[in-house]
Enzyme design. Structure first.
Site, PDB file in Angstrom:
ATOM      1  N   GLU A  39     -52.257  55.495 -35.337  1.00  0.00           N
ATOM      2  CA  GLU A  39     -52.543  54.846 -34.060  1.00  0.00           C
ATOM      3  C   GLU A  39     -53.057  53.419 -34.248  1.00  0.00           C
ATOM      4  OE1 GLU A  39     -51.732  56.110 -31.338  1.00  0.00           O
ATOM      5  OE2 GLU A  39     -52.835  54.989 -29.799  1.00  0.00           O
ATOM      6  N   ASP A  40     -53.913  53.200 -35.217  1.00  0.00           N
ATOM      7  CA  ASP A  40     -54.600  51.918 -35.288  1.00  0.00           C
ATOM      8  C   ASP A  40     -54.188  51.041 -36.467  1.00  0.00           C
ATOM      9  OD1 ASP A  40     -56.132  52.521 -33.024  1.00  0.00           O
ATOM     10  OD2 ASP A  40     -57.543  53.688 -34.222  1.00  0.00           O
ATOM     11  N   ASP A  46     -90.844  77.498 -27.760  1.00  0.00           N
ATOM     12  CA  ASP A  46     -90.045  77.391 -28.989  1.00  0.00           C
ATOM     13  C   ASP A  46     -89.712  75.950 -29.344  1.00  0.00           C
ATOM     14  OD1 ASP A  46     -88.328  76.928 -26.914  1.00  0.00           O
ATOM     15  OD2 ASP A  46     -86.682  78.135 -27.737  1.00  0.00           O
ATOM     16  N   ASP A  55     -64.912  62.941 -35.724  1.00  0.00           N
ATOM     17  CA  ASP A  55     -64.563  61.576 -35.307  1.00  0.00           C
ATOM     18  C   ASP A  55     -65.469  61.154 -34.149  1.00  0.00           C
ATOM     19  OD1 ASP A  55     -62.868  59.243 -34.669  1.00  0.00           O
ATOM     20  OD2 ASP A  55     -62.040  60.482 -33.051  1.00  0.00           O
ATOM     21  N   HIS A  75     -57.093  59.795 -40.195  1.00  0.00           N
ATOM     22  CA  HIS A  75     -56.838  60.149 -38.793  1.00  0.00           C
ATOM     23  C   HIS A  75     -56.499  58.987 -37.866  1.00  0.00           C
ATOM     24  CE1 HIS A  75     -61.166  59.311 -37.820  1.00  0.00           C
ATOM     25  NE2 HIS A  75     -60.672  59.034 -36.636  1.00  0.00           N
ATOM     26  N   HIS A 132     -65.784  53.956 -40.548  1.00  0.00           N
ATOM     27  CA  HIS A 132     -65.631  55.040 -39.565  1.00  0.00           C
ATOM     28  C   HIS A 132     -64.899  56.233 -40.189  1.00  0.00           C
ATOM     29  CE1 HIS A 132     -64.512  57.277 -36.006  1.00  0.00           C
ATOM     30  NE2 HIS A 132     -63.228  57.005 -36.176  1.00  0.00           N
TER      31      HIS A 132
HETATM   32 MN    MN Z   1     -61.347  57.677 -35.059  1.00  0.00          MN
END
Ligand code: MN
Length: 508
Positions: A75-76, A258, A137, A71, A47
């Protein structure tokens, strides 16, 4: 196995130092998320890799790409802020923290609050790079949405369409905006998605064959007239934008001209007019379909010449003519400027100057008009108008151009109801302001307040992201001292009028 070359290969002219930065972020993230898996069963690190790759495709800076890799570490992966600061410096930590904060904003599907959500999103991120990382993300998360438990899919996809897509669009990052739309579409409107896909499939088959023949004729015509430096390609309308157009045209695909278009990209603006001239002298244009968005850009700044012509093969085709600069701007929007700014020596990256990009004031008809007139003329969401109003009230009497002050974001706080609706209040607001912002009756019968589950006194200053619950009691009524607690005029007005009424009735 994910290879760093797939990222760095997208960045020409990468210095040794920058390559080293990206590779140490790469290794750090890999180790930090070791053993974690995504819903799809693949390593979690994939990811981060894909997010960074999207950022590299947007030609973002090495710092932004590194922050993209990192990123989710806070948090994780239980990494401490200290560690990121030490290894990667203050600026990257700032970006990672910004993305982490954004991740905590939860959309709960109340349409009436979509604008506040977008505003909150912009306010919390502060730096354009934080938003761009978050968009990348989200794009990867949406691309892998099929693996997420079913009951979560619709909410995430809807949030993407309602909040992320309009922000990407406003910032002119069409490349992201289109991909986010198309990836969310099947999860939010499955039936319409199938229908649109079927229609497009039938239509594009015949279109493509004709288009292929036709583009050869165009190439010949240009060469004959001395135009040799150009890129020619087709683009197919994306499913979601086709769906939107179908809705406006009674689902009659024959009314849409279009669906497929030829794109001619040239070095300079004057080449565009020259090429339009060549084309119109050979093929007859459809009346009313010649659009000069170079002289009159779309509100989001989009520039090109569009014309629809009879090909001579029994069909019509739209041709889009633009300069390289216009094409880059159309695909990457603000993202194409961030990198240069960060790289400029001696010039500090202005954290908020990008907010101005949300103001679509490129329309030449508005030249010389006042800011208020411009705002009134364009279809601009209310929160962007607020930004403009804020800016003009700050600068009353002086020139209105210039940067939006940093304090706009520090002057406002965004708090939530227990249901997740966003309430936007001035700084130092209290539960009293919150209660009146919900409804005057809630305000008048306020008996107490909870912030994030804990009882607080009514003069507590609320903070960004607080979840506020008002406890009401019909027997309760506003007190004199509430006037000191209240920050908003609305709350003060209601309290005063209640006290006056009360005074008249009772003489107290
Ligand atoms: Mn993420």
């Amino acid at each position: 196995m994910k290879k760093i070359k797939e990222i760095t290969g997208l960045l020409p002219k990468l210095s040794k130092e920058d390559a080293l930065l990206i590779s140490s972020a790469f290794e750090f993230a890999k180790e930090a998320h070791e053993g974690q898996l995504r819903f799809s069963g693949e390593p979690y690190f994939n990811h981060l890799f894909e997010t960074a790759k999207i950022l590299a495709e947007l030609k973002m800076s090495p710092k932004t790409i590194s922050a993209g890799l990192l990123h989710d570490t806070l948090e994780d992966a239980n990494i401490k802020e200290e560690e990121v600061r030490e290894k990667f410096g203050e600026e990257i930590l700032f970006l990672v923290k910004g993305v982490t904060k954004l991740g905590k904003i939860k959309y709960r599907g109340a349409e009436r609050h979509n604008e506040s959500m977008r505003k909150l999103f912009v306010a919390v991120s502060q730096d354009i790079r934080v938003i761009i990382i978050k968009l990348a993300d989200r794009l990867h998360n949406i691309r892998t949405l099929e693996y997420v438990p079913e009951h979560k899919r619709e909410r995430i996809a809807k949030e993407t369409l309602e909040i992320y897509v309009p922000i990407a669009y406003r910032l002119g990052i069409r490349k992201l905006n289109r991909q986010l739309e198309d990836a969310s579409f099947p999860f939010v409107y499955p039936k319409e998605y199938e229908e649109t896909r079927k229609l497009l499939k039938e239509k594009s088959k015949e279109d493509f064959q004709k288009l292929d023949k036709f583009q050869k004729s165009i190439k010949k015509a240009l060469a004959k007239n001395g135009v040799t430096d150009f890129t020619l390609n087709y683009r197919l309308k994306t499913l979601y934008s086709l769906y939107n157009k179908l809705r406006r045209k009674d689902w009659n695909i024959e009314k849409i001209h279009d669906i497929s278009a030829l794109r001619i990209i040239l070095p300079e603006t004057e080449d565009c007019y020259k090429v339009m001239g060549i084309i119109h002298s050979i093929w007859r244009p459809l009346p009313g379909r010649i659009k000069d968005y170079i002289a009159f850009p779309k509100p989001n700044g989009y520039q090109a010449i569009h014309t629809t012509i009879f090909t001579g093969y029994g069909n019509v085709v739209e041709i889009q003519i633009k300069s390289r600069e216009m094409h880059r701007e159309a695909e990457f929007g603000i993202a194409s400027h961030v990198f240069y700014k960060e790289g400029e020596k001696g010039k500090k990256f202005s954290r908020l100057s990008w907010v101005q990009r949300l103001l679509p004031f490129k329309n030449p008809f508005l030249k010389g008009k006042s800011l208020e007139e411009k705002v009134a003329h364009e279809d601009i969401p209310s929160w962007i108008k607020d930004l403009v109003e804020y800016q003009s009230s700050e600068k009353r009497g002086s020139a209105l151009s210039g940067e939006i002050r940093d304090d706009f974001f520090t002057q406002r706080i965004f708090v939530f109801t227990p249901k997740g609706d966003v309430i936007d209040l001035p700084l130092e607001s209290t539960p009293i302001d919150f209660a009146y912002a919900i409804h005057s009756e809630v305000g008048n019968s306020t008996a107490g307040a909870k912030v994030s589950g804990k009882m607080v006194s009514l003069d507590t200053h609320l903070k960004n992201g607080d979840i506020v619950e008002i406890i009401t009691n019909k027997k309760n009524s506003p007190k004199q001292k509430w006037l000191e607690y209240a920050k908003t005029t609305a709350a003060k007005k209601h309290i005063k009028s209640f006290l006056q009424e009360h005074h008249k009735k009772t003489g107290k």
